[in-house]
Design an enzyme around this catalytic site. Sequence first.
Site, PDB file in Angstrom:
ATOM      1  N   GLY A 102       0.843   9.284   7.216  1.00 38.32           N
ATOM      2  CA  GLY A 102       1.034   8.100   8.047  1.00 38.32           C
ATOM      3  C   GLY A 102       1.200   8.468   9.512  1.00 38.32           C
ATOM      4  O   GLY A 102       0.237   8.516  10.275  1.00 38.32           O
ATOM      5  N   TYR A 115       7.662  -6.279  -0.244  1.00 39.97           N
ATOM      6  CA  TYR A 115       6.865  -7.488   0.017  1.00 39.97           C
ATOM      7  C   TYR A 115       6.640  -8.259  -1.304  1.00 39.97           C
ATOM      8  O   TYR A 115       7.196  -7.898  -2.328  1.00 39.97           O
ATOM      9  CB  TYR A 115       5.575  -7.101   0.744  1.00 39.97           C
ATOM     10  CG  TYR A 115       5.900  -6.480   2.090  1.00 39.97           C
ATOM     11  CD1 TYR A 115       6.456  -7.255   3.108  1.00 39.97           C
ATOM     12  CD2 TYR A 115       5.758  -5.114   2.312  1.00 39.97           C
ATOM     13  CE1 TYR A 115       6.832  -6.694   4.322  1.00 39.97           C
ATOM     14  CE2 TYR A 115       6.126  -4.548   3.531  1.00 39.97           C
ATOM     15  CZ  TYR A 115       6.663  -5.339   4.526  1.00 39.97           C
ATOM     16  OH  TYR A 115       7.054  -4.792   5.730  1.00 39.97           O
ATOM     17  N   GLN A 162      -5.933  -2.678   2.708  1.00 34.88           N
ATOM     18  CA  GLN A 162      -4.681  -2.968   2.020  1.00 34.88           C
ATOM     19  C   GLN A 162      -4.401  -4.467   2.099  1.00 34.88           C
ATOM     20  O   GLN A 162      -4.258  -5.028   3.195  1.00 34.88           O
ATOM     21  CB  GLN A 162      -3.504  -2.220   2.630  1.00 34.88           C
ATOM     22  CG  GLN A 162      -2.250  -2.450   1.772  1.00 34.88           C
ATOM     23  CD  GLN A 162      -0.989  -1.857   2.333  1.00 34.88           C
ATOM     24  OE1 GLN A 162      -0.565  -2.223   3.425  1.00 34.88           O
ATOM     25  NE2 GLN A 162      -0.369  -0.961   1.584  1.00 34.88           N
TER      26      GLN A 162
HETATM   27  C1  LIG Z   1       3.879   2.158  12.181  1.00 30.81           C
HETATM   28  C2  LIG Z   1       3.907   2.102  10.679  1.00 30.81           C
HETATM   29  C3  LIG Z   1       3.430   0.979  10.017  1.00 30.81           C
HETATM   30  C4  LIG Z   1       3.394   0.931   8.621  1.00 30.81           C
HETATM   31  N1  LIG Z   1       2.830  -0.157   7.990  1.00 30.81           N
HETATM   32  C5  LIG Z   1       2.605  -0.105   6.653  1.00 30.81           C
HETATM   33  C6  LIG Z   1       1.811  -1.110   6.018  1.00 30.81           C
HETATM   34  O1  LIG Z   1       1.268  -2.036   6.625  1.00 30.81           O
HETATM   35  N2  LIG Z   1       1.630  -0.986   4.674  1.00 30.81           N
HETATM   36  C7  LIG Z   1       2.178   0.036   3.950  1.00 30.81           C
HETATM   37  O2  LIG Z   1       1.974   0.113   2.747  1.00 30.81           O
HETATM   38  N3  LIG Z   1       2.933   0.982   4.531  1.00 30.81           N
HETATM   39  C8  LIG Z   1       3.121   0.956   5.868  1.00 30.81           C
HETATM   40  N4  LIG Z   1       3.795   1.988   6.472  1.00 30.81           N
HETATM   41  C9  LIG Z   1       4.264   3.135   5.655  1.00 30.81           C
HETATM   42  C10 LIG Z   1       3.195   4.232   5.608  1.00 30.81           C
HETATM   43  O3  LIG Z   1       2.041   3.790   4.911  1.00 30.81           O
HETATM   44  C11 LIG Z   1       3.724   5.493   4.917  1.00 30.81           C
HETATM   45  O4  LIG Z   1       4.008   5.209   3.571  1.00 30.81           O
HETATM   46  C12 LIG Z   1       4.979   6.016   5.593  1.00 30.81           C
HETATM   47  O5  LIG Z   1       4.779   6.094   7.004  1.00 30.81           O
HETATM   48  C13 LIG Z   1       5.371   7.406   5.079  1.00 30.81           C
HETATM   49  O6  LIG Z   1       4.346   8.352   5.327  1.00 30.81           O
HETATM   50  P1  LIG Z   1       4.458   9.412   6.555  1.00 30.81           P
HETATM   51  O7  LIG Z   1       5.761  10.139   6.408  1.00 30.81           O
HETATM   52  O8  LIG Z   1       3.268  10.313   6.367  1.00 30.81           O
HETATM   53  O9  LIG Z   1       4.399   8.630   7.829  1.00 30.81           O
HETATM   54  C14 LIG Z   1       3.883   2.038   7.864  1.00 30.81           C
HETATM   55  C15 LIG Z   1       4.388   3.155   8.537  1.00 30.81           C
HETATM   56  C16 LIG Z   1       4.393   3.209   9.926  1.00 30.81           C
HETATM   57  C17 LIG Z   1       4.888   4.466  10.613  1.00 30.81           C
END
Ligand SMILES: Cc1cc2nc3c(=O)[nH]c(=O)nc-3n(C[C@H](O)[C@H](O)[C@H](O)COP(=O)(O)O)c2cc1C
Length: 358
Positions: free
Chosen positions: A311, A180, A99
């Site tokens: 995530g 971003y 990414q």
């Molecule tokens: C610790 C953490 C760091 C994250 N960092 C990013 C990132 O660098 N880039 C991004 O697009 N989303 C980031 N996200 C969002 C996740 O990619 C994802 O969209 C979000 O956690 C929702 O999915 P989930 O409910 O399955 O966790 C992050 C989420 C978490 C929990």
Amino acid sequence: MSKLFTPVQIGRYELSNRLVMAPMTRSRASDADGVPFDEVATYYEQRSGAGLIISEGVYPSASGKGYVSTPGIETEAQIAAWKKVTHAVHARGSRIFMQVMHCGRISHPSMQPGNALPVAPSAIKPAGQTWTATGQQDFVTPHELTVAEIKGVVESYRLATRRAIEAGFDGVELHAASGYLPEQFLASGSNRRTDEYGGPIGNRIRFVLEVLQAMVAEAGGGRVGIKISPEMNFNDILDENPQALYWELVEQLNLFDLAYLQMTRQGTPEIDYHALLRSRFKGTYLMGAGLDQAKAETALEAGKADAAVFGELFLANPDLPDRFQRGAPLNTPDRSTYYGGDAKGYVDYPVLQATEAA
Ligand SMILES: Cc1cc2nc3c(=O)[nH]c(=O)nc-3n(C[C@H](O)[C@H](O)[C@H](O)COP(=O)(O)O)c2cc1C
């Protein structure tokens, strides 16, 4: 049979299952020069039961950095370190996209080369604070990019793509979500430009389209994906007409024959952006945010998505696909270790076999 465990074509690749690991910044991945530590390879290798891993956000050039201990893809040392990651994942038969994440105004001078101001489409300070090496600090008013500087940023995405492929990544994802730099251009609240990059929707989407063009020119459409988050409004993002904005953007995405569109959390219950944008997008559709096994299966069975992105569940369960297949209980994510720190909460979540042996 569970649809999650059937193959799916994503761009150039046939994946063995439809579980995708979401991009997650961990603010513990690299040294001050943005060179990933060896543990990063272990972390992703542990999670390579996923059909596809999308890496944490990686800055294309130093001005794109927004968080402490986040990695880059600009220098030879960074490329060499990423090679260890991609080799580890490939050895386990999985695929990994990088990414590419430029934080724009969601940064701080302390994280910028020469303590410069962060950059953005317009000099509008985001509300809120960010975590720096010296603790919480207010965001600052960013430097408004000139047109020549915008071309330079686009070029940095091109070079990042080239270097990611050189480092062995199977593809790259443009992070156009979560407030971003790309979303700062998209949204009317953060983009007040009066030139060809601001004003009407056709102008505000220009930056994203130019970046994609550069990435696709390097890697081919089948190795480029994009992530968007309509109306998530994270990082002080606001748009006056998001439905029209994303409707137009997704129409334009169809021109690139991309590997996939990843849609994550939306901020409003009033519009079903998944339904709206999947119908508009002609390629592979990745749905994410808040999914568990049952919700993912339901969405896949109903044809609402082609693959499911996880995530927090993947963060806490390195062997998530195995656990799903066996109907095994899941580890609980420990939010206190999401960002920063050491191996604890990073590479020490137990896997089933180890748990059983103990
Ligand atoms: C610790 C953490 C760091 C994250 N960092 C990013 C990132 O660098 N880039 C991004 O697009 N989303 C980031 N996200 C969002 C996740 O990619 C994802 O969209 C979000 O956690 C929702 O999915 P989930 O409910 O399955 O966790 C992050 C989420 C978490 C929990």
